[in-house]
Design a protein around this motif. Structure first.
Motif, short mmCIF file in Angstrom:
data_model
loop_
_atom_site.label_atom_id
_atom_site.label_comp_id
_atom_site.label_asym_id
_atom_site.label_seq_id
_atom_site.Cartn_x
_atom_site.Cartn_y
_atom_site.Cartn_z
N CYS A 199 0.82 -1.21 0.00
CA CYS A 199 0.00 0.00 0.00
C CYS A 199 0.86 1.26 0.00
O CYS A 199 2.02 1.26 0.40
N GLU A 200 0.25 2.36 -0.44
CA GLU A 200 0.95 3.64 -0.51
C GLU A 200 0.49 4.55 0.64
O GLU A 200 -0.54 4.31 1.26
N VAL A 201 1.27 5.56 0.89
CA VAL A 201 1.03 6.42 2.05
C VAL A 201 0.05 7.54 1.69
O VAL A 201 0.17 8.16 0.64
N PRO A 202 -0.95 7.80 2.54
CA PRO A 202 -1.79 8.99 2.35
C PRO A 202 -0.92 10.24 2.52
O PRO A 202 -0.30 10.43 3.58
N LEU A 203 -0.83 11.05 1.50
CA LEU A 203 0.05 12.23 1.53
C LEU A 203 -0.70 13.42 2.11
O LEU A 203 -1.65 13.93 1.51
N ASP A 204 -0.26 13.86 3.28
CA ASP A 204 -0.93 14.97 3.96
C ASP A 204 0.09 15.76 4.77
O ASP A 204 1.31 15.58 4.61
N THR A 205 -0.38 16.64 5.63
CA THR A 205 0.49 17.49 6.43
C THR A 205 1.55 16.69 7.18
O THR A 205 2.74 17.04 7.19
N PHE A 206 1.14 15.59 7.81
CA PHE A 206 2.05 14.83 8.66
C PHE A 206 3.05 14.02 7.86
O PHE A 206 4.24 13.97 8.18
N THR A 207 2.60 13.36 6.79
CA THR A 207 3.50 12.49 6.04
C THR A 207 4.40 13.26 5.07
O THR A 207 5.48 12.78 4.74
N LEU A 208 3.97 14.43 4.62
CA LEU A 208 4.81 15.23 3.73
C LEU A 208 5.86 16.03 4.51
O LEU A 208 7.04 16.00 4.19
N GLN A 209 5.42 16.71 5.56
CA GLN A 209 6.35 17.56 6.30
C GLN A 209 7.41 16.73 7.04
O GLN A 209 8.55 17.16 7.20
N ALA A 210 7.05 15.53 7.45
CA ALA A 210 7.99 14.71 8.23
C ALA A 210 9.27 14.40 7.47
O ALA A 210 10.34 14.26 8.07
N VAL A 211 9.19 14.30 6.14
CA VAL A 211 10.37 13.92 5.35
C VAL A 211 10.83 15.02 4.41
O VAL A 211 11.63 14.76 3.51
N HIS A 212 10.37 16.23 4.62
CA HIS A 212 10.73 17.28 3.64
C HIS A 212 12.23 17.56 3.64
O HIS A 212 12.80 17.93 2.61
N ARG A 213 12.92 17.33 4.75
CA ARG A 213 14.37 17.53 4.79
C ARG A 213 15.13 16.36 4.18
O ARG A 213 16.27 16.51 3.73
N LEU A 214 14.50 15.19 4.16
CA LEU A 214 15.16 14.00 3.65
C LEU A 214 14.99 13.83 2.14
O LEU A 214 15.67 13.00 1.54
N LEU A 215 14.07 14.58 1.55
CA LEU A 215 13.77 14.44 0.13
C LEU A 215 13.89 15.80 -0.59
O LEU A 215 12.91 16.32 -1.12
N PRO A 216 15.10 16.37 -0.63
CA PRO A 216 15.24 17.69 -1.26
C PRO A 216 14.84 17.71 -2.73
O PRO A 216 14.35 18.72 -3.23
N ALA A 217 15.02 16.60 -3.42
CA ALA A 217 14.68 16.56 -4.85
C ALA A 217 13.19 16.72 -5.08
O ALA A 217 12.76 17.15 -6.17
N CYS A 218 12.37 16.37 -4.09
CA CYS A 218 10.91 16.47 -4.23
C CYS A 218 10.39 17.87 -3.94
O CYS A 218 9.21 18.16 -4.20
N LYS A 219 11.24 18.74 -3.41
CA LYS A 219 10.89 20.16 -3.17
C LYS A 219 9.61 20.30 -2.36
O LYS A 219 8.70 21.07 -2.70
N ILE A 220 9.53 19.55 -1.27
CA ILE A 220 8.37 19.61 -0.39
C ILE A 220 8.50 20.84 0.50
O ILE A 220 9.47 20.95 1.25
N PRO A 221 7.56 21.76 0.47
CA PRO A 221 7.64 22.94 1.34
C PRO A 221 7.54 22.55 2.81
O PRO A 221 6.90 21.55 3.16
N PRO A 222 8.17 23.31 3.70
CA PRO A 222 8.09 23.00 5.14
C PRO A 222 6.67 22.96 5.68
O PRO A 222 6.41 22.29 6.67
N LYS A 223 5.75 23.67 5.04
CA LYS A 223 4.35 23.70 5.50
C LYS A 223 3.42 22.95 4.56
O LYS A 223 2.21 23.23 4.50
N ALA A 224 3.93 21.99 3.84
CA ALA A 224 3.13 21.27 2.85
C ALA A 224 1.94 20.54 3.48
O ALA A 224 2.02 20.04 4.61
N GLY A 225 0.83 20.50 2.73
CA GLY A 225 -0.34 19.71 3.09
C GLY A 225 -0.79 18.92 1.89
O GLY A 225 -0.11 18.91 0.85
N MET A 226 -1.95 18.28 1.97
CA MET A 226 -2.37 17.41 0.88
C MET A 226 -2.59 18.18 -0.42
O MET A 226 -2.50 17.60 -1.51
N SER A 227 -2.86 19.48 -0.34
CA SER A 227 -3.06 20.27 -1.57
C SER A 227 -1.76 20.49 -2.33
O SER A 227 -1.77 20.94 -3.47
#
Length: 222
Positions: A153-181
């Protein structure tokens, strides 16, 4: 004060949490305890997403309830597609299954609101992955099936699952305040899921990561 996302600072820290006895115990309790079972697709639909999630969909001005729309779709979709879900044996097939489900929910939403409100694929995929997580607790799914599907199964992408790894995945350019939108397209969704699965390897998987991210962000109920 609402729960704040936990942010990992290193891959070693993430893997310590993925392997921890507390994480494994939580996973066992959530997915394999008989008392948490759901007997029907309708029950899974009604318990898979709650109020906080639906606040992201402002439909009241259209005299519509986002929870009602979601649960109608989720019940019907589950009754039709859970048998197929049980037969999935590899990650590629699971990916296509999730994409098809996300597209279906997005289209249903647009039709139900007469085009007045767009869910977008990223939000639809988040909700569908929550629904799939609910299906894993269905009483008629065997524990062998449950273990196999849990790893795929895949992970529901939301505030908690995106922000938790934003420092570990620089190539994905996840903002520090990212949410499901933050997730706009299927290509972006796939890239994020691939990156998160790679972080979990070799001995963990995205849904275990989701459990870790949620638990660390809600220490008062760990």
């Amino acid at each position: 004060m609402p729960p704040q996302p936990y942010v990992f600072t290193s891959l070693d820290e993430l893997h310590r949490e993925l392997r921890s006895a507390k994480t494994l115990e939580k996973e066992q309790d959530f997915f394999f305890t008989v008392s948490t079972r759901r007997d029907t697709a309708k029950e899974a639909a009604f318990t898979s997403a709650v109020g906080n999630t639906f606040r992201a969909f402002p439909l009241r001005r259209f005299d519509l309830s986002p929870s009602v729309l979601y649960r109608e779709w989720a019940t019907a979709y589950g009754e039709q597609h859970v048998p197929t879900f049980r037969t999935i044996t590899d990650a590629a097939a699971m990916r296509q299954f999730v994409i098809a489900g996300g597209r279906s929910l997005d289209a249903y939403w647009s039709e139900a609101t007469a085009g007045r409100h767009t869910m977008t694929f990223g939000r639809a995929a988040k909700l569908f992955n929550l629904l799939i997580k609910g299906w894993l607790r269905l009483s008629f799914i065997t524990d062998d099936e449950r273990r196999r599907l849990l790893s795929l199964c895949e992970v529901p992408l939301d505030t908690f699952t995106l922000q938790a790894v934003h420092r570990l995945l620089p190539a994905c350019k996840i903002p520090p305040k990212a949410g499901m939108s933050f997730v706009k397209t299927e290509a972006q969704y796939e890239a994020l899921q691939d990156a998160i699965r790679a972080l979990c390897l070799p001995d963990s998987y995205p849904l275990r990561y989701e459990l870790v991210a949620w638990n660390l962000s809600h220490p008062e109920i760990r």
